[in-house]
Scaffold this motif. Structure first.
Motif, mmCIF file in Angstrom:
data_model
loop_
_atom_site.group_PDB
_atom_site.id
_atom_site.type_symbol
_atom_site.label_atom_id
_atom_site.label_comp_id
_atom_site.label_asym_id
_atom_site.label_seq_id
_atom_site.Cartn_x
_atom_site.Cartn_y
_atom_site.Cartn_z
ATOM 1 N N MET A 1 45.518 48.522 39.518
ATOM 2 C CA MET A 1 44.729 49.590 38.899
ATOM 3 C C MET A 1 43.331 49.076 38.577
ATOM 4 N N THR A 2 42.299 49.801 39.013
ATOM 5 C CA THR A 2 40.927 49.394 38.740
ATOM 6 C C THR A 2 40.592 49.673 37.279
ATOM 7 N N SER A 3 39.497 49.073 36.812
ATOM 8 C CA SER A 3 39.092 49.277 35.416
ATOM 9 C C SER A 3 38.761 50.746 35.157
ATOM 10 N N TRP A 4 38.181 51.431 36.167
ATOM 11 C CA TRP A 4 37.832 52.840 35.971
ATOM 12 C C TRP A 4 39.081 53.716 35.933
ATOM 13 N N GLU A 5 40.079 53.399 36.756
ATOM 14 C CA GLU A 5 41.351 54.124 36.691
ATOM 15 C C GLU A 5 41.993 53.930 35.317
ATOM 16 N N SER A 6 41.885 52.718 34.796
ATOM 17 C CA SER A 6 42.449 52.411 33.484
ATOM 18 C C SER A 6 41.756 53.217 32.388
ATOM 19 N N LEU A 38 34.580 54.787 25.868
ATOM 20 C CA LEU A 38 35.200 54.277 27.089
ATOM 21 C C LEU A 38 34.170 53.994 28.181
ATOM 22 N N LEU A 39 33.151 54.852 28.277
ATOM 23 C CA LEU A 39 32.155 54.697 29.343
ATOM 24 C C LEU A 39 30.916 53.940 28.876
ATOM 25 N N GLN A 40 30.929 53.498 27.609
ATOM 26 C CA GLN A 40 29.842 52.692 27.044
ATOM 27 C C GLN A 40 28.479 53.371 27.247
ATOM 28 N N ALA A 41 28.470 54.684 27.001
ATOM 29 C CA ALA A 41 27.225 55.443 27.113
ATOM 30 C C ALA A 41 26.403 55.283 25.839
ATOM 31 N N ASN A 42 25.087 55.399 25.979
ATOM 32 C CA ASN A 42 24.198 55.301 24.819
ATOM 33 C C ASN A 42 23.950 56.662 24.173
ATOM 34 N N ILE A 43 24.191 57.722 24.933
ATOM 35 C CA ILE A 43 24.028 59.071 24.411
ATOM 36 C C ILE A 43 25.098 59.956 25.039
ATOM 37 N N ILE A 44 25.638 60.846 24.230
ATOM 38 C CA ILE A 44 26.589 61.823 24.741
ATOM 39 C C ILE A 44 26.462 63.087 23.913
ATOM 40 N N LEU A 45 26.586 64.217 24.552
ATOM 41 C CA LEU A 45 26.498 65.485 23.836
ATOM 42 C C LEU A 45 27.069 66.599 24.703
ATOM 43 N N GLN A 46 27.365 67.697 24.038
ATOM 44 C CA GLN A 46 27.828 68.903 24.714
ATOM 45 C C GLN A 46 26.730 69.950 24.625
ATOM 46 N N ILE A 47 26.428 70.579 25.748
ATOM 47 C CA ILE A 47 25.494 71.705 25.756
ATOM 48 C C ILE A 47 26.326 72.962 25.962
ATOM 49 N N ASN A 135 29.675 54.267 41.528
ATOM 50 C CA ASN A 135 30.414 54.078 42.775
ATOM 51 C C ASN A 135 31.586 55.061 42.864
ATOM 52 N N ASN A 136 32.343 54.992 43.949
ATOM 53 C CA ASN A 136 33.441 55.941 44.171
ATOM 54 C C ASN A 136 34.493 55.875 43.065
ATOM 55 N N SER A 137 34.815 54.664 42.603
ATOM 56 C CA SER A 137 35.825 54.511 41.550
ATOM 57 C C SER A 137 35.373 55.173 40.260
ATOM 58 N N PHE A 138 34.092 55.014 39.945
ATOM 59 C CA PHE A 138 33.552 55.638 38.746
ATOM 60 C C PHE A 138 33.617 57.165 38.873
ATOM 61 N N GLN A 139 33.245 57.690 40.038
ATOM 62 C CA GLN A 139 33.237 59.138 40.224
ATOM 63 C C GLN A 139 34.651 59.717 40.196
ATOM 64 N N GLU A 140 35.630 58.985 40.718
ATOM 65 C CA GLU A 140 37.023 59.440 40.646
ATOM 66 C C GLU A 140 37.491 59.463 39.193
ATOM 67 N N CYS A 141 37.077 58.455 38.431
ATOM 68 C CA CYS A 141 37.387 58.408 37.004
ATOM 69 C C CYS A 141 36.798 59.626 36.304
ATOM 70 N N MET A 142 35.555 59.936 36.613
ATOM 71 C CA MET A 142 34.867 61.053 35.978
ATOM 72 C C MET A 142 35.518 62.390 36.337
ATOM 73 N N GLU A 143 36.003 62.509 37.564
ATOM 74 C CA GLU A 143 36.646 63.756 37.971
ATOM 75 C C GLU A 143 37.951 63.962 37.191
ATOM 76 N N THR A 144 38.711 62.887 37.005
ATOM 77 C CA THR A 144 39.939 62.974 36.214
ATOM 78 C C THR A 144 39.615 63.367 34.780
ATOM 79 N N ILE A 145 38.594 62.742 34.219
ATOM 80 C CA ILE A 145 38.188 63.044 32.851
ATOM 81 C C ILE A 145 37.665 64.475 32.745
ATOM 82 N N ARG A 146 36.926 64.916 33.763
ATOM 83 C CA ARG A 146 36.386 66.279 33.747
ATOM 84 C C ARG A 146 37.511 67.311 33.642
ATOM 85 N N LEU A 147 38.578 67.120 34.405
ATOM 86 C CA LEU A 147 39.697 68.053 34.383
ATOM 87 C C LEU A 147 40.375 68.059 33.016
#
Length: 284
Positions: A1-6, A38-47, A135-147
């Motif tokens: 399992m990749t770190s992004w899958e985790s 989890l994604l170590q972002a510096n900013i996050i918000l909902q519009i 990369n692809n692993s990051f985008q697959e992670c994001m798609e799972t999170i999006r759902l």
């Protein structure tokens, strides 16, 4: 399992274990804060797109962005032109093309997650101070999170709506001067309004166990001068589960010296099945 899958799996697991005893409004805020960590972002918000002319920032980190109002039109155009798919800015677009420059100044990379839900859609925005590789692993992670985020927002919107409806109808029921008692057929739930709680000498209105309600109603019946008649009528009622009784009199001698006109009506829907008791004081 990749770190992004985790990380995607961790997001699903932690949001699934969210404490349901907390206020439902905190569920989305908890999920967005978890995503930032989890994604170590510096900013996050909902519009949140509130109407055709207003988009408002919610659940923002940093907090000074909270409740900032944005023009929704250019943001929606960007989302629609990308087919409502997640948008990745590995490098920020020039200011004249960056529809979110008001909130993304001094950031190197960003990801925009559109979430189409009813009745209102929204966008989750993440930004990083340092350049980010999507990369692809990051985008697959994001798609799972999006759902999963879409499920969370839909769940939150539905429950907030149901809570508002319940609060509205509860206020109406408590205002009615008649004593209202509902006993669910499941044997675990019942409800009384203010007038019924006072009549039955209960600790307060709202949810009550059927056993408590049955005991309180038996004590009330025992105070009547026609208790035997009431008992016989009740036996007839309970032997016919779908039978309703109207214009039933419960007569109380001194010192109360009052008479209640009582109705017992079956309640049956896909979600609820039980009996509603209505006690209306008879005007002499």
């Amino acid at each position: 399992m990749t770190s992004w899958e985790s990380k995607a799996l961790s997001f699903i697991n932690q949001t699934s274990r969210w404490d349901k005893d907390k206020h439902i409004a905190s569920f989305l805020a908890f999920s967005i804060d978890l995503l930032k960590t989890l994604l170590q972002a510096n900013i996050i918000l909902q519009i949140a797109f509130e109407d055709e002319a207003t988009a408002k920032i919610k659940n923002a980190t940093p907090s000074y962005l909270e409740d900032m109002v944005l023009n929704p039109e250019p943001i929606k155009k960007l989302i629609y032109s990308n087919g409502f798919k997640t948008i990745y800015w590995q490098t920020m677009p020039p200011d004249n093309q960056n529809v979110l420059r008001e909130v993304l100044q001094a950031f190197s990379s960003a990801a925009l997650i559109p979430l189409y839900t009813e009745p209102a859609s929204s966008l989750i925005l993440l930004g990083w101070s340092e350049p980010k590789t999507f990369n692809n692993s990051f985008q697959e992670c994001m798609e799972t999170i999006r759902l999963r985020l879409k499920e969370i927002i839909t769940y939150t919107q539905q429950h907030v709506h149901y809570q508002r409806v319940a609060a509205r109808f509860s206020a109406i029921m408590h205002t009615i001067p008649h004593a209202l008692i509902f006993i669910n057929n499941d044997g675990y739930s019942g409800w009384v309004n203010h007038a019924a709680a006072e009549m039955l000498n209960l600790s307060g209105p709202g949810e009550q166990l059927p056993a408590i309600l049955s005991d309180a109603m038996m004590q009330l019946r025992n105070k009547t001068s026609n208790a035997s008649e009431i008992y016989q009528e009740a036996m007839r009622l309970f032997s016919s589960p779908n039978k309703a009784i109207t214009d039933w009199e419960w007569i109380f001698p001194a010192p109360e010296e009052k008479t209640y006109l009582v109705q017992c009506l079956p309640v049956s829907t896909q979600q609820v099945s039980g009996r509603l008791w209505i006690f209306e004081e008879k005007k002499l």
